[in-house]
Design a protein around this motif. Structure first.
Motif, mmCIF file in Angstrom:
data_model
loop_
_atom_site.group_PDB
_atom_site.id
_atom_site.type_symbol
_atom_site.label_atom_id
_atom_site.label_comp_id
_atom_site.label_asym_id
_atom_site.label_seq_id
_atom_site.Cartn_x
_atom_site.Cartn_y
_atom_site.Cartn_z
ATOM 1 N N LEU A 62 0.822 -1.207 0.000
ATOM 2 C CA LEU A 62 0.000 0.000 0.000
ATOM 3 C C LEU A 62 0.857 1.259 0.000
ATOM 4 O O LEU A 62 0.508 2.264 -0.630
ATOM 5 N N ASP A 63 1.968 1.225 0.720
ATOM 6 C CA ASP A 63 2.841 2.394 0.777
ATOM 7 C C ASP A 63 3.414 2.751 -0.591
ATOM 8 O O ASP A 63 3.744 3.920 -0.843
ATOM 9 N N GLU A 64 3.539 1.769 -1.461
ATOM 10 C CA GLU A 64 4.116 2.003 -2.784
ATOM 11 C C GLU A 64 3.074 2.339 -3.843
ATOM 12 O O GLU A 64 3.439 2.680 -4.973
ATOM 13 N N LEU A 65 1.788 2.247 -3.499
ATOM 14 C CA LEU A 65 0.743 2.533 -4.484
ATOM 15 C C LEU A 65 0.535 4.035 -4.611
ATOM 16 O O LEU A 65 0.715 4.790 -3.653
ATOM 17 N N PRO A 66 0.130 4.487 -5.798
ATOM 18 C CA PRO A 66 -0.195 5.913 -5.950
ATOM 19 C C PRO A 66 -1.459 6.250 -5.165
ATOM 20 O O PRO A 66 -2.299 5.382 -4.921
ATOM 21 N N PRO A 67 -1.610 7.498 -4.715
ATOM 22 C CA PRO A 67 -2.816 7.862 -3.957
ATOM 23 C C PRO A 67 -4.072 7.664 -4.805
ATOM 24 O O PRO A 67 -4.105 8.007 -5.984
ATOM 25 N N ALA A 68 -5.092 7.097 -4.200
ATOM 26 C CA ALA A 68 -6.369 6.851 -4.883
ATOM 27 C C ALA A 68 -7.477 6.817 -3.836
ATOM 28 O O ALA A 68 -7.222 6.813 -2.624
ATOM 29 N N ARG A 69 -8.722 6.788 -4.314
ATOM 30 C CA ARG A 69 -9.870 6.830 -3.410
ATOM 31 C C ARG A 69 -9.924 5.632 -2.481
ATOM 32 O O ARG A 69 -10.482 5.709 -1.382
ATOM 33 N N HIS A 70 -9.358 4.505 -2.914
ATOM 34 C CA HIS A 70 -9.533 3.269 -2.161
ATOM 35 C C HIS A 70 -8.400 2.966 -1.196
ATOM 36 O O HIS A 70 -8.541 2.081 -0.358
ATOM 37 N N THR A 71 -7.253 3.645 -1.277
ATOM 38 C CA THR A 71 -6.111 3.249 -0.455
ATOM 39 C C THR A 71 -6.363 3.479 1.033
ATOM 40 O O THR A 71 -5.968 2.659 1.870
ATOM 41 N N THR A 72 -7.035 4.573 1.384
ATOM 42 C CA THR A 72 -7.315 4.831 2.800
ATOM 43 C C THR A 72 -8.249 3.769 3.364
ATOM 44 O O THR A 72 -8.053 3.277 4.488
ATOM 45 N N ALA A 73 -9.258 3.402 2.588
ATOM 46 C CA ALA A 73 -10.193 2.366 3.053
ATOM 47 C C ALA A 73 -9.476 1.025 3.210
ATOM 48 O O ALA A 73 -9.787 0.257 4.138
ATOM 49 N N TRP A 74 -8.524 0.722 2.336
ATOM 50 C CA TRP A 74 -7.764 -0.524 2.467
ATOM 51 C C TRP A 74 -6.918 -0.515 3.737
ATOM 52 O O TRP A 74 -6.783 -1.540 4.406
ATOM 53 N N ARG A 75 -6.336 0.631 4.074
ATOM 54 C CA ARG A 75 -5.562 0.709 5.315
ATOM 55 C C ARG A 75 -6.463 0.445 6.519
ATOM 56 O O ARG A 75 -6.071 -0.249 7.463
ATOM 57 N N ASP A 76 -7.654 1.014 6.497
ATOM 58 C CA ASP A 76 -8.600 0.768 7.599
ATOM 59 C C ASP A 76 -8.975 -0.705 7.663
ATOM 60 O O ASP A 76 -9.093 -1.276 8.761
ATOM 61 N N LEU A 77 -9.167 -1.336 6.491
ATOM 62 C CA LEU A 77 -9.521 -2.760 6.471
ATOM 63 C C LEU A 77 -8.394 -3.606 7.051
ATOM 64 O O LEU A 77 -8.639 -4.538 7.831
ATOM 65 N N LEU A 78 -7.151 -3.298 6.680
ATOM 66 C CA LEU A 78 -6.018 -4.042 7.240
ATOM 67 C C LEU A 78 -5.940 -3.851 8.754
ATOM 68 O O LEU A 78 -5.600 -4.786 9.483
ATOM 69 N N GLY A 79 -6.271 -2.656 9.235
ATOM 70 C CA GLY A 79 -6.303 -2.437 10.676
ATOM 71 C C GLY A 79 -7.368 -3.271 11.357
ATOM 72 O O GLY A 79 -7.141 -3.828 12.443
ATOM 73 N N ASP A 80 -8.541 -3.381 10.717
ATOM 74 C CA ASP A 80 -9.609 -4.209 11.288
ATOM 75 C C ASP A 80 -9.201 -5.680 11.315
ATOM 76 O O ASP A 80 -9.477 -6.397 12.293
ATOM 77 N N LEU A 81 -8.567 -6.154 10.242
ATOM 78 C CA LEU A 81 -8.114 -7.543 10.210
ATOM 79 C C LEU A 81 -7.052 -7.794 11.280
ATOM 80 O O LEU A 81 -7.032 -8.860 11.914
ATOM 81 N N ALA A 82 -6.166 -6.819 11.484
ATOM 82 C CA ALA A 82 -5.149 -6.970 12.529
ATOM 83 C C ALA A 82 -5.789 -7.041 13.907
ATOM 84 O O ALA A 82 -5.362 -7.837 14.765
ATOM 85 N N ALA A 83 -6.822 -6.231 14.143
ATOM 86 C CA ALA A 83 -7.506 -6.268 15.434
ATOM 87 C C ALA A 83 -8.215 -7.607 15.636
ATOM 88 O O ALA A 83 -8.196 -8.170 16.743
#
Length: 368
Positions: A62-83
């Motif tokens: 994710l850190d290497e992807l260009p900014p887009a509408r979905h990257t922030t939501a993916w970070r939140d999803l990864l946080g939920d999966l980690a929790a």
């Protein structure tokens, strides 16, 4: 998880009545408890040892992807999966409880099901993100892109641009593979943009589909229509009467009131929704999906489905009105509609010999 869920649904079907209502709640609870235990064991054996590495790889991608509408939501999803992973591991690492605390431990393990379902639903997204580290192939130069785009637009005008498949790239572009047909020969090309809207362009051409899939911008996980819907954590079924049963009620009816009741059941709304209400909901949801595609064709199809839903709503009210009018007739079928049992052929007695077949007759052959 798909196998575990299918086995659980098969077990739950055995404790439901013909309309989908649960009639043996103890057996249903036992089936869900077995599901949770099987999922915990599978997660502990196959996924838990690799989860941290998987999440770290997905975050790096994710850190290497260009900014887009979905990257922030993916970070939140990864946080939920980690929790969810942390909660699962916390329960798994608890020491074996005493006899007195066994019931509490079982309840705590059953409470893990939403976390396990989250990984079953969305763990593949983390895996797809972790696999995005492969750099894409270089695209066409500006001159080549313009030349191939003109050829593709001409083919689309002739009706010889055949779409194959579509996905979204990491930068948010919609990528579509298509066959460009020219003089009875076809070339696989990759388009960027909506093929039904102005502004799309060709970014690559390939010998075959496999080469196109390997060289085109990599696909990212597709979106979902409703973010809070889970395949593995579905709500209980709403009771409903099958359409075939309503048809049988009409076929077997003798009084107008019986047919009226079947028609009313077909148009029932809310909790005991009938087939016509279910079809309305299907059209409405499909229309929402079509609009969510955010494409020209998607909006057009969404408008069609919305219009069909309005027509079906009118038809449903007309069917219900006819059902109410039929009920007021207080009529039965006239007696000349006499039932006719199916014909029964007499069977020979057990000790009798079946009749001999008639002798075969020989037809003389005429010769010219």
């Amino acid at each position: 998880m798909a196998v575990i869920d299918r086995e659980t649904e098969t077990a739950l079907d055995t404790v439901r009545d013909r309309y989908g209502r649960t009639v043996d709640h103890d057996a249903a609870a036992a089936a869900r408890a077995r599901r949770s235990q099987a999922a915990i064991e599978t997660y502990a054996a196959l996924l838990a040892p690799h989860t941290e590495k998987l999440l770290d790889a997905a975050r790096r991608a994710l850190d290497e992807l260009p900014p887009a509408r979905h990257t922030t939501a993916w970070r939140d999803l990864l946080g939920d999966l980690a929790a969810s992973h942390a909660e699962i591991v916390r329960v798994l690492n608890r020491p074996t409880p005493s006899h007195r605390g066994a019931a509490s431990a079982r309840r705590e393990r059953r409470a893990l099901w939403p976390h396990l379902a989250a990984w079953a639903d969305y763990g593949s997204i983390a895996a797809d993100l972790a696999d995005l580290n492969q750099p894409p192939e270089p695209e066409l130069t500006d001159e080549e892109r313009q030349r191939w785009t003109e050829r593709a637009h001409a083919a689309q005008t002739r009706g010889e641009l055949e779409l194959i498949e579509s996905w979204y790239a990491a930068d948010g572009r919609r990528i579509t593979l298509a066959y460009l047909v020219e003089d009875d020969t076809s070339t696989v090309i990759a388009l960027a943009g909506d093929p039904d809207a102005p502004g799309w362009e060709v970014i690559g051409h390939y010998e075959h589909e496999y080469a196109a899939g390997q060289s085109s911008p990599r696909p990212v996980p597709p979106g979902v229509l409703f973010p809070d819907v889970s395949r593995f954590n579905r709500p209980d079924r709403v009771p409903e009467r099958p359409l075939q049963e309503l048809i049988r009620d009409v076929v077997e009816a003798r009084a107008a009131g019986d047919v009226s009741e079947a028609l009313v059941s077909a148009t029932q709304q809310d909790h005991d929704a009938g087939p016509m209400a279910g079809l309305q909901q299907l059209l409405q949801t499909a229309g929402v999906f079509a609009n969510a595609l955010e494409s020209v064709q998607g909006r057009l199809i969404g408008a069609r489905l919305h219009a069909l839903g309005r027509q079906l709503d009118f038809l449903t009210s007309e069917v219900r009105s006819a059902a109410e009018d039929l009920a007021t007739t207080v009529a039965v079928l006239p007696p000349h509609h006499v039932p006719k049992p199916p014909p029964v052929r007499p069977r020979p007695a057990v000790d009798t010999t079946p009749p001999a077949p008639p002798p075969r007759t020989t037809v003389p052959v005429r010769r010219a």
